[in-house]
Design a protein around this motif. Structure first.
Motif, PDB file in Angstrom:
ATOM      1  N   ARG A  13       0.844  -1.206   0.000  1.00 53.06           N
ATOM      2  CA  ARG A  13       0.000   0.000   0.000  1.00 53.06           C
ATOM      3  C   ARG A  13       0.874   1.249   0.000  1.00 53.06           C
ATOM      4  O   ARG A  13       1.844   1.345   0.733  1.00 53.06           O
ATOM      5  N   GLY A  14       0.508   2.206  -0.855  1.00 50.51           N
ATOM      6  CA  GLY A  14       1.234   3.465  -0.914  1.00 50.51           C
ATOM      7  C   GLY A  14       2.387   3.476  -1.890  1.00 50.51           C
ATOM      8  O   GLY A  14       3.104   4.464  -1.997  1.00 50.51           O
ATOM      9  N   TRP A 115      10.402   8.964   0.617  1.00 43.29           N
ATOM     10  CA  TRP A 115       9.599   7.906   1.231  1.00 43.29           C
ATOM     11  C   TRP A 115       9.093   8.378   2.574  1.00 43.29           C
ATOM     12  O   TRP A 115       9.838   8.980   3.344  1.00 43.29           O
ATOM     13  N   ASN A 117       6.833   6.888   5.951  1.00 39.29           N
ATOM     14  CA  ASN A 117       6.223   5.748   6.625  1.00 39.29           C
ATOM     15  C   ASN A 117       4.968   6.233   7.341  1.00 39.29           C
ATOM     16  O   ASN A 117       4.924   6.352   8.549  1.00 39.29           O
ATOM     17  N   GLU A 118       3.968   6.549   6.538  1.00 37.08           N
ATOM     18  CA  GLU A 118       2.698   7.061   7.030  1.00 37.08           C
ATOM     19  C   GLU A 118       1.573   6.268   6.395  1.00 37.08           C
ATOM     20  O   GLU A 118       1.778   5.587   5.399  1.00 37.08           O
ATOM     21  N   LYS A 119       0.397   6.404   6.953  1.00 35.26           N
ATOM     22  CA  LYS A 119      -0.745   5.691   6.394  1.00 35.26           C
ATOM     23  C   LYS A 119      -1.074   6.270   5.028  1.00 35.26           C
ATOM     24  O   LYS A 119      -1.345   7.463   4.896  1.00 35.26           O
ATOM     25  N   PRO A 120      -1.050   5.435   3.978  1.00 37.20           N
ATOM     26  CA  PRO A 120      -1.375   5.941   2.646  1.00 37.20           C
ATOM     27  C   PRO A 120      -2.878   6.152   2.482  1.00 37.20           C
ATOM     28  O   PRO A 120      -3.687   5.573   3.199  1.00 37.20           O
ATOM     29  N   ARG A 124      -2.056  10.237  -1.443  1.00 30.17           N
ATOM     30  CA  ARG A 124      -1.009  10.256  -0.415  1.00 30.17           C
ATOM     31  C   ARG A 124      -0.298   8.909  -0.414  1.00 30.17           C
ATOM     32  O   ARG A 124      -0.748   7.960   0.210  1.00 30.17           O
ATOM     33  N   GLY A 125       0.816   8.846  -1.139  1.00 31.37           N
ATOM     34  CA  GLY A 125       1.577   7.614  -1.213  1.00 31.37           C
ATOM     35  C   GLY A 125       2.704   7.580  -0.201  1.00 31.37           C
ATOM     36  O   GLY A 125       2.994   8.567   0.468  1.00 31.37           O
ATOM     37  N   ARG A 126       3.338   6.453  -0.100  1.00 32.83           N
ATOM     38  CA  ARG A 126       4.512   6.303   0.755  1.00 32.83           C
ATOM     39  C   ARG A 126       5.799   6.553  -0.018  1.00 32.83           C
ATOM     40  O   ARG A 126       6.841   6.768   0.585  1.00 32.83           O
ATOM     41  N   GLU A 127       5.722   6.516  -1.329  1.00 35.08           N
ATOM     42  CA  GLU A 127       6.865   6.767  -2.192  1.00 35.08           C
ATOM     43  C   GLU A 127       6.401   7.677  -3.316  1.00 35.08           C
ATOM     44  O   GLU A 127       5.402   7.390  -3.968  1.00 35.08           O
TER      45      GLU A 127
END
Length: 148
Positions: A13-14, A115, A117-120, A124-127
């Motif tokens: 995810r993300g 990058w 490390n949050e809730k996608p 709103r992606g993680r990368e």
């Protein structure tokens, strides 16, 4: 474990996979914006994906567990390193290491993968690729004083 086990093919995810058409579009945008930055005297700077966690600042809630907000790991000499979450901390480190040889003022632009490390969620992606530009003054700046 049984011989029938087959992992499910799925992206975390993300994180997104990009195909050729998306990559070509992304490259055209980056090239067009880069040409404008360079016309105004900005120099492209690429830094490594990892920075030492103690230099990253606000996203690290606990020096002993710096995995919240960033993706972090310990290297072979027990120092915490984290994938960069923006382009400012790497610029501050680069400027501190190379200040004497940089042109003054130093104008830098970058397009780099970051990058988080949050809730996608939607949009709103993680990368993701983040653009950035900074102008460092002729005097040695404090890292916390960098301004757009």
């Amino acid at each position: 474990m049984t011989d029938d086990f087959r992992p499910q093919a799925r992206a975390p995810r993300g994180f997104l996979d990009k195909r050729a058409a998306d990559l070509r579009t992304e490259r055209r945008i980056i090239d067009a914006v880069s040409a404008v930055y360079e016309r105004y005297g900005f120099e492209r700077l690429d830094t490594g994906a990892f920075e030492y966690a103690d230099a990253l600042g606000k996203f690290l809630p606990d020096a002993d567990r710096p995995n919240e907000g960033v993706f972090a790991l310990q290297d072979d000499d027990e120092q915490w390193m984290a994938l960069r979450y923006d382009l400012t901390a790497p610029l501050a480190r680069f400027a501190a290491q190379n200040w004497e040889t940089l042109p003054k003022p130093f104008r830098r632009y970058a397009f780099g993968t970051v990058w988080r490390n949050e809730k996608p969620g939607p949009g709103r992606g993680r990368e993701f690729i983040r653009p950035g530009r900074r102008r460092l003054p002729g005097r040695r700046p404090a890292a916390r004083r960098l301004r757009a």
